[in-house]
Design a protein around this motif. Structure first.
Motif, PDB file in Angstrom:
ATOM      1  N   HIS A 117       0.830  -1.210   0.000  1.00  0.00           N
ATOM      2  CA  HIS A 117       0.000   0.000   0.000  1.00  0.00           C
ATOM      3  C   HIS A 117       0.864   1.260   0.000  1.00  0.00           C
ATOM      4  O   HIS A 117       0.542   2.246  -0.674  1.00  0.00           O
ATOM      5  N   PHE A 139       0.745   3.970  -2.973  1.00  0.00           N
ATOM      6  CA  PHE A 139       0.378   5.368  -2.730  1.00  0.00           C
ATOM      7  C   PHE A 139       1.283   6.293  -3.527  1.00  0.00           C
ATOM      8  O   PHE A 139       0.823   7.151  -4.282  1.00  0.00           O
ATOM      9  N   GLY A 152       3.645   3.864   7.506  1.00  0.00           N
ATOM     10  CA  GLY A 152       2.471   3.154   7.980  1.00  0.00           C
ATOM     11  C   GLY A 152       2.847   2.091   8.985  1.00  0.00           C
ATOM     12  O   GLY A 152       4.014   1.725   9.132  1.00  0.00           O
ATOM     13  N   ARG A 206      -2.342   0.774   8.568  1.00  0.00           N
ATOM     14  CA  ARG A 206      -2.780   2.173   8.656  1.00  0.00           C
ATOM     15  C   ARG A 206      -1.681   3.081   8.139  1.00  0.00           C
ATOM     16  O   ARG A 206      -0.492   2.802   8.298  1.00  0.00           O
ATOM     17  N   PHE A 207      -2.059   4.181   7.513  1.00  0.00           N
ATOM     18  CA  PHE A 207      -1.109   5.237   7.184  1.00  0.00           C
ATOM     19  C   PHE A 207      -0.952   6.114   8.417  1.00  0.00           C
ATOM     20  O   PHE A 207      -1.946   6.542   9.018  1.00  0.00           O
ATOM     21  N   ILE A 260      -7.153   2.387   5.526  1.00  0.00           N
ATOM     22  CA  ILE A 260      -6.876   2.231   4.096  1.00  0.00           C
ATOM     23  C   ILE A 260      -8.042   1.499   3.445  1.00  0.00           C
ATOM     24  O   ILE A 260      -8.407   0.394   3.868  1.00  0.00           O
ATOM     25  N   MET A 295      -9.825   5.802  -2.480  1.00  0.00           N
ATOM     26  CA  MET A 295      -9.456   6.914  -1.615  1.00  0.00           C
ATOM     27  C   MET A 295      -9.232   8.169  -2.454  1.00  0.00           C
ATOM     28  O   MET A 295      -9.026   8.111  -3.675  1.00  0.00           O
ATOM     29  N   TYR A 352     -11.461   8.148   2.623  1.00  0.00           N
ATOM     30  CA  TYR A 352     -11.776   6.767   2.277  1.00  0.00           C
ATOM     31  C   TYR A 352     -13.249   6.773   1.863  1.00  0.00           C
ATOM     32  O   TYR A 352     -14.126   7.072   2.667  1.00  0.00           O
ATOM     33  N   PHE A 388      -6.510   0.945  -3.944  1.00  0.00           N
ATOM     34  CA  PHE A 388      -5.680  -0.018  -3.222  1.00  0.00           C
ATOM     35  C   PHE A 388      -6.323  -1.397  -3.248  1.00  0.00           C
ATOM     36  O   PHE A 388      -7.547  -1.532  -3.168  1.00  0.00           O
ATOM     37  N   VAL A 430      -7.207  -4.012  -1.305  1.00  0.00           N
ATOM     38  CA  VAL A 430      -7.362  -4.307   0.130  1.00  0.00           C
ATOM     39  C   VAL A 430      -7.945  -5.693   0.349  1.00  0.00           C
ATOM     40  O   VAL A 430      -8.503  -6.287  -0.560  1.00  0.00           O
TER      41      VAL A 430
END
Length: 530
Positions: A336, A340, A430, A439-440, A452, A456, A501, A528, A530
């Protein structure tokens, strides 16, 4: 008990012997892939499945594959494999991404020569009893300018072959570093410059949203009169109707196409036009290439089934089974972080630094590095995976470094990625919370705490009133639901960011409306896995 592999498509006897030599029991049933009902009946008996393109490994096949551990595709494309279903079942999907490179590059060169000298038409005319020397006036390729769009694995081989033909080679590739260009001996240019200068244009990029119709009617009009266009990469890179019109008008002198927007191509605007050479997706169709990918997939599957080594996996990192249990969420996070920055960067990447802190530093750092690189490169190369990513990064002249340190903050560990280009430096960090969710925690040095999601929206701006209201009102007006809204700033009145998000992809008109407000320095949609 020895592992058991089913080969359900045509592989060479040499490849079959690789399995046997490694002590693996192999059933070679090359026509079974065409009989789905029979495949469903027997697949539960096997640990491995080796295929080409005929076997369709659908979700119901995978569901019946109670013992299956690995699917090996002899070739690049895996459209015939349901990868999400395989991942959910814990089945590794491997391909052979580099086995066809030379063959495809040589086909592009063959197309250049065929179009330059009108070989197919001259052959047909002569065999029809005609002798039309004056009709088939060709051009030399020596001293001509070859424009290569996409200078990755295959494109770089074409560039080298072009230089061998004494052509002047120029290349457009947003991810081609100057160092790599110098090493290849090609001139790095922007797309408009390539279009204006090239006598021959050859395409070697994957089909993505950014590359679809990269040779549109507008861009074809920018080319020099008499240009010849070659596409042995992917259908959809060229507007075939626009190219046909340019050929009829005399602006484009010829074209060579091995791939088409719709395949099998039983009809195309290019068919029947003068000096257009068309072949039925033969880029990988040589004895050597087919043998290479067959041998490669047999070796890869054997390595995994016997030793647990994972190579060229599309859905699993190169880690042991024990490591995967602990590292899974961290590998997801690393991907991720790379994705980004990769989605925000459209210029050559020069350096990537990966900082692993605390528990992250104690893991398989190579796997985390590969996950970052795969995420970083995937927006430009959808076929990249954790094994091929380091190779592609090296080919592109990207310098990668990794630093580890003991836990230095409030988190038990984190990963920070810093990417440098000639123009700017970007960074993001993250962590993985105790619930196993990535998480960022920092972007541009600004501390945040962001969940995330698949879809986004990232914005940057000066810290001033009205930002939250503008984002909320605009999203609401267009029916975009916000699941999570995270803000951060460096200081009062300084740099600020927002990360939303949302429940679905933000439409282009919504993005443009936000940009038109003048409040934002950057408005970027992000996706992303996920």
């Amino acid at each position: 008990m020895a592992p058991k592999v089913l080969v359900s498509d045509k592989l060479s006897e040499t490849a079959i012997q690789v399995f046997r030599n490694r002590g693996i029991e192999v059933d070679f049933r090359p026509d079974l892939g065409k009989d789905k009902e029979k495949l469903l009946e027997v697949i539960g008996d096997y640990d491995g499945l080796a295929i080409r393109s005929a076997t369709k490994v659908t979700a119901d096949v995978i569901d019946k594959a109670t013992n299956l551990k690995v699917i090996g595709r002899a070739g690049i494309g895996v459209d015939n494999v349901d990868i999400p279903a395989a991942s959910q079942k814990g089945v590794i999907v491997m391909n052979t991404p580099f086995g066809n490179s030379i063959t495809t590059a040589e086909h592009a060169i063959a197309m250049i020569m065929a179009v330059a000298r009108q070989v197919p038409e001259a052959n047909a005319s002569t065999q029809a009893g005609k002798w039309e020397k004056s009709r088939f006036m060709g051009v030399e390729v020596t001293a001509k300018t070859l424009g290569v769009i996409g200078c990755g694995n295959i494109g770089s081989i074409v560039a080298e072959r072009g230089k061998g033909l004494k052509m002047k080679v120029i290349a457009y590739d947003p991810f081609l570093s100057q160092e790599r260009a110098d090493k290849l001996g090609v001139e790095k240019v922007d797309l408009d410059t390539l279009l204006a200068r090239a006598d021959f244009i050859t395409l070697h990029v994957p089909l993505t949203d950014k590359t679809r119709n990269i040779l549109s009617a507008k861009n074809i009009a920018k080319t020099r009169r008499g240009v010849r266009i070659i596409n042995c990469a992917r259908g959809g890179l060229v507007d075939e109707a626009a190219l046909a019109e340019a050929i009829r008008s005399g602006h484009v002198a010829g074209a060579g196409f091995d791939v088409f927007e719709v395949e099998p191509a039983t009809d195309s605007p290019l068919f029947g036009l003068p000096n257009v050479v068309c072949t039925p997706h033969l880029g990988a169709a040589t004895t050597e290439a087919q043998e290479n990918v067959a041998l490669q997939v047999a070796e890869q599957m054997s390595d995994y089934l016997l030793d647990g080594a994972v190579q060229n996996a599309l859905n699993m990192p190169s880690v042991t089974a024990e490591e995967a249990k602990v590292m899974g969420p961290w590998i997801k996070l690393a991907g991720h972080l790379g994705a980004f920055i990769g989605q925000l960067t459209d210029e050559p990447i020069e350096e990537v630094n990966i900082l692993l802190d605390g528990v992250a530093a104690e893991m398989n750092t190579k796997a985390l590095d590969c996950a970052v690189l795969a995420g970083l490169l995937k927006p430009a190369n959808p076929d990249v995976n954790m094994v091929s990513a380091p190779v592609i990064a090296t080919d592109r002249g990207i310098k990668t470094s990794t630093t580890t340190q003991a836990s230095s903050g409030v988190f038990h560990g984190y990963v920070k990625v810093t990417v440098k280009t000639a123009k700017r430096e970007r960074s993001i960090a993250g962590t993985v919370f105790t619930d196993g969710k990535p998480r960022f925690i920092q972007i541009k040095g600004i501390t945040i705490d962001a969940a995330i999601g698949q879809h986004m929206l990232y914005t940057t701006n000066r810290d001033e009133p009205g930002i939250i209201g503008t984002l909320g009102v605009t999203m609401g007006k267009h029916g975009v639901n916000i699941a999570n809204f995270t803000l951060g700033r460096s200081e009062s009145g300084g740099d600020a960011i927002a990360l939303l998000y949302v429940d679905g992809r933000v439409a282009d008109n919504v993005l443009e409306e936000l940009r038109q407000t003048g409040l934002f320095q950057l408005v970027a949609p992000l996706e992303f896995d996920v």
